[in-house]
Design a protein around this motif. Sequence first.
Motif, short mmCIF file in Angstrom:
data_model
loop_
_atom_site.label_atom_id
_atom_site.label_comp_id
_atom_site.label_asym_id
_atom_site.label_seq_id
_atom_site.Cartn_x
_atom_site.Cartn_y
_atom_site.Cartn_z
N LEU B 538 -7.34 9.57 30.66
CA LEU B 538 -7.05 10.62 31.64
C LEU B 538 -7.18 12.04 31.09
N GLU B 539 -7.58 12.21 29.82
CA GLU B 539 -7.54 13.54 29.18
C GLU B 539 -8.26 14.60 30.01
N GLN B 540 -9.51 14.28 30.43
CA GLN B 540 -10.27 15.28 31.17
C GLN B 540 -9.59 15.64 32.48
N MET B 541 -9.04 14.62 33.16
CA MET B 541 -8.39 14.89 34.45
C MET B 541 -7.10 15.68 34.25
N ILE B 542 -6.39 15.38 33.15
CA ILE B 542 -5.15 16.11 32.87
C ILE B 542 -5.45 17.59 32.65
N SER B 543 -6.53 17.89 31.93
CA SER B 543 -6.80 19.31 31.68
C SER B 543 -7.23 20.02 32.97
#
Lengths: 180, 623
Positions: B538-543
């Motif tokens: 989820l890293e990209q979505m979290i940022s």
Amino acid sequence: MAKDKVQVATGCLAGCSGCHMSFLDNDEFIIDLLDDVDILASHMIVDTKEIPEVDVGIVEGSIANEENVRLVREIRERSDIMVAWGDCACLGGIMTMRNFLEIDDVLEEVYRERGDRESEVPSPDQVPRMLDKVGPVDEYVDVDVFLPGCPPSADLIRYGLEELLAGRIPKLHGEQLQYN
Amino acid sequence: MTEITLEVNGREITADDGDTILEACENAGIEIPTLCHHSTLSDVGACRMCSVEIEGSGFETACTTPAQDGLVVKTDTEELREHRRRILELICAEENHYCMYCDMDGDCELQDLFKEYDLDHVRIPFSYRSFPVDAVSDHLIIDHNRCILCGRCIRVCEEVVSNDTLDFGGRGQDTKVVADLNQPIGESTCISCGACQQVCPTGTILSKHSVYKGNTRECESQETTCLNCSIGCETEVFTRSNNLVQIQGTETEGASGGQLCEKGRYRPLMEDRERVLSPSSNGDGQREELELEEALGRARDMLKNAGSINAFASSRLPTELLQGFERTLKDMGATLDVVGAAEDRAENAALEQSGLDESLFADSVADLLSSDSVLAYDSTMVETHPVLSAYLRKASKGPGSLSVVDCGENCFDRYSTSYLELSSPEEELTATLVEAVEKGATEAADLDEKLSGLSVNAEEAANAIGELLEEDETYVVIGQEVANSEDLKSIFKLASLTDSKVVNLTSVSNRGALQLDHGELEESPELAYLLASDDQELEQMISVAESADQVIVQAARMSELTALADLVLPSPAWFEMEGTFQDLEGGSKVVQAPLESKLSFPSALDLIEGLASGTITQTQKAG
């Protein structure tokens, strides 16, 4: 007692009586069966303790102690046809789990560690002496009919009896063989 | 291929020259029992179950004996039945094969043969020997008491997954399957792909996530496509009472040999995040459950009132859902992007700037299996694209070679012939190599000077470049951490100069996502709408969520991402969605839904379309 009936004796060795329960699961078939069969000894069905001379001897359970050896030999000697009911009698079954443990450790744990303060390991004059290894019946006597299953289903037990009554030695094949 | 004729059980059959007797019989519809044989693996004749009688030479194993013109074969005589039953009795007496305490009861190839060969008792004494049980791995249990030493697990590990973790250890009756130098499997080089578990014919190798959930023969099953990465492996998903039981690979005839990876085979069964079954809002840190209609109305108002909207979706979703997401959110004025699409835009820019075209790319990833040489940038592909990485390992064990460029750990350590180790990803290795190739100065002595400021060993670099230049079928495979268009430009150039095909791996999973009208998102929008479903990465979505004032997350599970959301909307889980998936090669695959949705509306698409209308049809669903 009509002499033309097939005479049967059954015995329970180191087993749970589950195979006999499966036999009793045949319900009203047992009534019909009694037209053709006399059950002369059977630990859950008849009071007789003596094993008479019979046409068919049936055992369930594995051989785990000296009493099992004595009983299975007695039934074998007094039967024309010997039937083994269930995984324990045919293949050793669940009782053989004990074969992977030291017998003294098993006795110690069961009778002392799990018992109360008064418990002690029974001596061989109180209970039959246990054998080093538990094994299937055919390690001790010749067996003519093997019906494995834990327990064999009521239908399978009925099939075995009906085949014998028809004068055939039942032989299981394919899906009739269930090991659970 | 020459055709040969042989006589089997009195019947004349034809076979191709080179077939084994087993293959010839199988093709003619004549069944021969097998145990150690597996269609994707080499044959070793270990179990002897497939023994047949050949006139003039006695018993031979059908799986390893070539069919020859004029052979007279019998496959089912009384003597053979007795021989096979003896083998089964020996197996039964040697280890612990009591079915009633085994999870594989009813699902076991050994048990099937016990039944077929009338095993009602065993005529030799049981050994009652005790073997260890290895249960320390996160995924696997290996109960050596049930192992018949058929070696399928060892062969699949070596021949298909090419990880070479398993082998036989010990001698004689103490022989057992070992991982590495007899390490517990969980502490070995095992990559938990589960291929060994899938091919095990008994209850020896079991998955902790599936054990005692029911045997596959009693399950419902559905073939579908794995959404985890762009390889899109085809899987068979077994379910019982609408719950996952087991996932298996189905492409046993294809390049992958039916292998899956830990992410595809086990992660879905390990999912323990709380399921999002109803919408909720986040007021002062308190989650408040909402009715679906109300949540939809709120979402609609938020979208309508926002001056700028970023719409960002996981690419681990079927194309149809992504298209619906695009239609609705674009209509509402959103800027749209998909996880990994930025890497694809960088790829396109690099391609254009270097004056190259799509013909630079490999047609099929399966071609990597027969590559003569591969240069791999960023070896973390063993984590992101495990099945493709298996192709590289496999090729490197044949005549092909594998060179790796990475900084830090070389994840292909045991397989690479050269390792070009960078001290940081910024080091300009490739541009230097391009220059060297252009000048024809690629010997170690030439490179030594050129690479003087870099950490890369000139000899290793010269080897890698030499292989690319000299060999015929050469490839450059780029991991997803290399995503900068400048780096890609140099790598593409190097590939083109060495006549190598490129496979560029990105974090895009379903390439159908790339057909959407995607582009760079707003830097700090008023609202971000994130579509995640089951995605765990989820890293990209979290940022993206962190850059927005207000956040709507549509997901199947609670996560760090939903914790950032002002409004959480439910989404069907992966195994509840249908549609299509486009893999790395552009091939279209079908995504099926093995599980019935636990949600109270028909599909994710209905909910997204409901955002525009503010209404949704609800269905009755037990939660």
